[in-house]
Write an enzyme that holds these catalytic residues in place. Structure first.
Site, mmCIF file in Angstrom:
data_model
loop_
_atom_site.group_PDB
_atom_site.id
_atom_site.type_symbol
_atom_site.label_atom_id
_atom_site.label_comp_id
_atom_site.label_asym_id
_atom_site.label_seq_id
_atom_site.Cartn_x
_atom_site.Cartn_y
_atom_site.Cartn_z
ATOM 1 N N SER A 770 0.924 -1.135 -0.089
ATOM 2 C CA SER A 770 0.099 -0.067 0.119
ATOM 3 C C SER A 770 0.839 1.343 -0.061
ATOM 4 C CB SER A 770 -0.899 -0.040 1.185
ATOM 5 O OG SER A 770 -0.014 -0.173 2.413
ATOM 6 N N LYS A 813 -6.492 3.241 8.942
ATOM 7 C CA LYS A 813 -5.682 4.031 8.191
ATOM 8 C C LYS A 813 -6.078 5.493 8.228
ATOM 9 C CE LYS A 813 -3.473 0.979 5.173
ATOM 10 N NZ LYS A 813 -3.317 0.740 3.665
#
Length: 882
Positions: A770, A813
């Site tokens: 990511s 996140k």
């Protein structure tokens, strides 16, 4: 012939050995364990000071501890034993091992001072408890043993206790020997008693022969009885030591210095034992015949009743052991197949002697079968509104979990008449401190079920779950069956805590594989524990598992559970939890009331933002506890001043904790806003990470130096993230001219330079795809000397063609980025639905989201339109090729 016990000279002052559960008679040799603190010093001294060859010259006084008249009467058939472990029943030399006629052994209390209270074996002995008559004993053998000594003593002659002259370190006393007088041949009464004693003794020995007792012992008894006319006193003493009698009866024999009195009591006790043996022989003969099972049980019960009647015992209504087991099994309402197994084991148990090693194994097994809740259930409280209120009161947020529990309750309520609702297998996944374990307890309370927590952290043996087979010593059922026994119902709520930390496969099996049957709704109705070896229905149990990460959970086990993710809390949620739950809890735990400590909302928010950096609230609770403790000290000092009358207006207690007080109490602020405090620098980009225990941000730093085009990666990086760095660099080198980093299409942007990519916090392992788009932006920023705003964070995977791919952990996140002060987030277009469904509304309102499908869109948004792209036409042509 027997040597006269009184031939050994007896000192007038002797050390005393108090006997708490024995009576030593003259002419008898006995072995005993010495473990009392009032007796050990005596033998310690003897072992140190007396040579081993002179031990048999040591004489001590063995005196019983006085007992009350409430002592129990004999309750068991006759016990025949030699006087010593090495022999002769007459003087302790050359005998055979001890044997006991079958029957229960009595347990006699040892009262103190005649008041019926038990003497404390480990406590100090009152001299008044020592009986006035004892026996001089010669020390035959002395050996050190665990916890004390093993001694062999030979009784010599009766003693009269005159005066105790010392109590420490052991008892010493003045004594007077009481030897037996010579038999008076002219005393016709005594001669008649001796004749009766001899006749009764021979009848007793003949009955023992019919019971097929060892022939050598019977022969020795018979020879000894031939001397009854010469030494009747010693015959009585030996017989009383071989038959089963109470401590009180033996003390009566010990006190009977007069020979007539002693013989009379001995004849009475022998006659009683003869009656018991006759009844035993009668029933034994009947049972030996070919009787059916009911007749055999009838005669055995008649034998028990007859023995109790002969001993003068009243039937108290207590059932025997087998009857108690049968009643417990009947009350358990066992399923048919389990009942069949229980009957089989009970039948085996009845045929065994209690001394058999397998007897206790089968007994424990039947106890487990009788204790388990095979058909006992608690009544569910299927009230959806009540459950919703309970869950809302105990936990803030967690809407997805609450909704799933309410769905289960609603379905169970609608199908209550069918009784066919199977419990779901829920797995709560989230970082530490978010309330996974406490949520399981709230669910049990809301449903009105019993709650049991099973900690699985570090369980590495499969037998811990499925139990040990009964062939092993000390075998027991597993944690599941143990929990059911403790809950006493078959429909509790089981919390399988830390299921992701179960030990891996080893030589003790795979404990995680043992849960495949437990956590499968289609199979757990016939769960079989290795110890029980019969199926138990677990379908009514509501299993709730907790885990910090699903990465270590095997795929087959993970497939059996319904995953519910619990992310970290936002600052607003932490503030609400601290106000409604944590602060009141800490105030109560520190002995204060809510009026004694008050914390402002600004102070609580400062604690959450400046002194904690976690997804949960565990550390937050500790910091709040520090605030409360500080106020507790002030309040205690105020109460002391108030009681002493020195309180003035300036020293009044102030219960309020303000924002200014936080730093004074907790010290300097531990965490600062990492993003807002940073200055944008070329080559530095803010990324977003998910580590399995919550989200966070990470900074990607890129620098170049003169070289030959090499790439260096540091920061404890995994293989996947290293590949992302290679892809990012390859893409930037391949599109250097379109981005505006080179002057011609064929020029290499790293022709004379090396690139170093670093991620700080090098001690923390990092991996995953990511960070791909963040690495591209960092490389472009470094080569173009352009900056990306520090309040802009990004996450997403991309391909060599420039496509941005979706990633996971979006909610964690985003919440972590919000805590860090991020105000703009760039992420893949296909993650837009995750933001809309999972991210709290207050977080979405504070952050600007930009969704990209290609890396060109990411570059334009990251540099806020300042991306060094050579004209719109070049970018458009590249977008068309994508």
């Amino acid at each position: 012939m027997i040597r006269s016990s009184s031939s050994t000279p007896i000192p007038r002052t002797l050390p005393l050995l108090p006997l708490h559960d024995k009576v030593l008679l003259p002419g008898v040799v006995t072995r005993m364990q010495i473990s009392r603190r009032d007796s050990i010093p005596l033998f310690e001294k003897l072992l140190r000071t007396v040579d081993s060859r002179d031990l048999n010259k040591c004489i001590i006084g063995a005196f019983p501890v006085r007992i009350s008249s409430a002592s129990a009467s004999p309750t068991s058939p006759t016990k025949v034993s030699p006087a010593s472990d090495n022999g002769d029943t007459r003087n302790g030399k050359g005998g055979k091992p001890e044997f006991v006629i079958p029957g229960p052994s009595p347990v006699y209390p040892v009262p103190s001072k005649g008041d019926g209270q038990l003497v404390r074996i480990g406590g100090s002995l009152d001299p008044a408890d020592i009986h006035s008559t004892g026996c001089a004993a010669r020390l035959v053998r002395l050996e050190r043993a665990v916890g004390g000594f093993t001694v062999v003593l030979e009784g010599l002659v009766r003693l009269r206790l005159n005066k105790i002259i010392s109590q420490s370190p052991f008892f010493e006393a003045e004594v007077t020997p009481l030897p037996d007088k010579a038999v008076d041949r002219s005393d016709q009464t005594l001669q008649d008693q001796i004749v009766i004693l001899r006749s009764t003794s021979r009848e007793f020995v003949s009955l023992l022969q019919t019971l097929k007792l060892p022939a050598p012992v019977l022969t020795q008894l018979q020879k000894f009885l031939d001397n009854v006319t010469v030494i009747p006193g010693q015959v009585v003493d030996l017989l009383m030591s071989t038959i089963e009698s109470t401590i009180e009866e033996k003390i009566i024999i010990l006190d009977a210095v007069d020979l007539k009195e002693r013989i009379a009591k001995a004849v009475e006790l022998l006659t009683r034992q003869i009656h018991v043996l006759k009844i035993s022989q009668k029933v034994h003969d009947n049972v030996e015949g070919k009787l059916n099972k009911k007749q055999r049980e009838f005669y055995l019960r008649e034998q028990l009743a007859a023995i109790k009647e002969e001993l003068g015992e009243k039937d108290t209504g207590d059932d025997d052991e087998m009857t108690i087991i049968e009643k417990r099994l009947a009350a358990a309402n066992l399923p048919p197949d389990v009942q069949k197994a229980a009957d089989r084991e009970l039948k085996r148990l009845k045929k065994m002697q209690p001394s058999s090693s397998e007897y206790s194994v089968i007994r424990n097994y039947l106890d487990w079968l009788g204790d388990l809740p095979w058909s006992k259930s608690s009544e569910d409280i299927l009230d959806v509104e009540r459950a919703r209120k309970q869950l809302n009161d105990d936990h803030h947020g967690l809407e997805k979990v609450k909704r799933r529990i309410l769905e289960y309750l609603a379905v169970a309520k609608l199908q209550q008449l069918k009784g066919d609702v199977r419990g779901p297998i829920l797995c709560l996944v989230g970082p530490p401190g978010v309330g996974k374990t406490s949520l399981g307890r709230s669910i049990a309370t809301a449903m009105g079920r019993k709650f049991h927590r099973i900690s699985l952290g570090g369980v590495w043996d499969e037998s811990e779950i499925r139990g040990h087979r009964r062939t092993y010593v000390g075998a027991l059922p597993g944690l599941i069956i143990h929990g059911l026994k403790k809950c006493e119902v078959n429909n509790p709520v089981f919390l399988l805590d830390e299921i992701d930390k179960v030990g891996s496969r080893g030589h003790h099996g795979d404990p995680s594989a043992a849960f495949l049957e437990v956590l499968d709704p289609e199979q757990n109705s016939t769960f079989t524990d290795h110890y029980l070896n019969v199926p138990f229905d677990l379908s009514k149990v509501l299993f709730i598992a907790t885990a910090n990460s699903i990465d270590t959970i095997p795929a087959p086990l993970l497939d059996r559970m319904e995953l519910i993710t619990i992310p970290g809390y936002t600052y607003a949620e932490k503030l609400a939890i601290a106000t409604n739950h944590l602060l009141p809890k800490q105030i109560r735990q520190h002995g204060l009331s809510e009026d004694d400590v008050q914390v402002t909302q600004e102070a609580l928010l400062k604690v959450a933002t400046g002194y904690t950096r976690e997804s949960g609230v565990r550390h937050l609770e500790r910091e709040i506890g520090a605030l409360v403790r500080s106020k507790a000290v002030e309040y205690a000092e105020y109460q002391e001043r108030k009681q002493s009358g020195t309180t003035d207006s300036a020293a009044e207690y102030q219960p309020l904790v303000t924002l200014a007080d936080v730093e004074d109490i907790l010290g300097q602020e531990k965490f600062v806003n990492e993003v807002t405090e940073r200055v944008a620098v070329p080559g530095v980009v803010t990324g977003m990470a998910y580590n399995g225990v919550g989200g966070g941000i990470m900074f990607i730093e890129v620098s170049q130096m003169p070289g030959k085009g090499h790439l260096q990666l540091t920061g404890s990086l995994g293989d996947v993230i290293k590949e992302s760095a290679q892809i990012a660099l390859s893409w930037v080198k391949g599109h250097g001219y379109e981005i505006g980093l080179t002057n011609s299409p064929g020029q290499n942007v790293m022709e004379k330079a090396d690139v170093h990519i670093h991620m700080p916090s090098g001690a923390t392992p990092k991996d995953g795809p990511s960070a791909g788009i963040a690495m591209v932006c960092a490389l472009v920023s470094m080569f173009s000397n352009k900056t990306v705003p520090s309040t802009t964070a990004m996450t997403g995977e991309f391909t060599l063609r420039g496509l941005v791919m979706p990633v996971g952990g979006i909610k964690e996140k985003v919440i972590a980025a919000h805590r860090a002060g991020v105000r703009k987030i760039i992420m893949p277009l296909r993650n837009q639905k995750d933001v809309a469904s999972d991210v709290p509304a207050n977080v979405r309102s504070d952050i600007e989201f930009y969704y990209a499908s290609t890396i060109w869109e990411v570059l334009r948004e990251a540099f806020e339109g300042r991306a060094p792209v050579r004209g719109a036409s070049a970018a458009a042509s590249i977008d068309s090729r994508l």
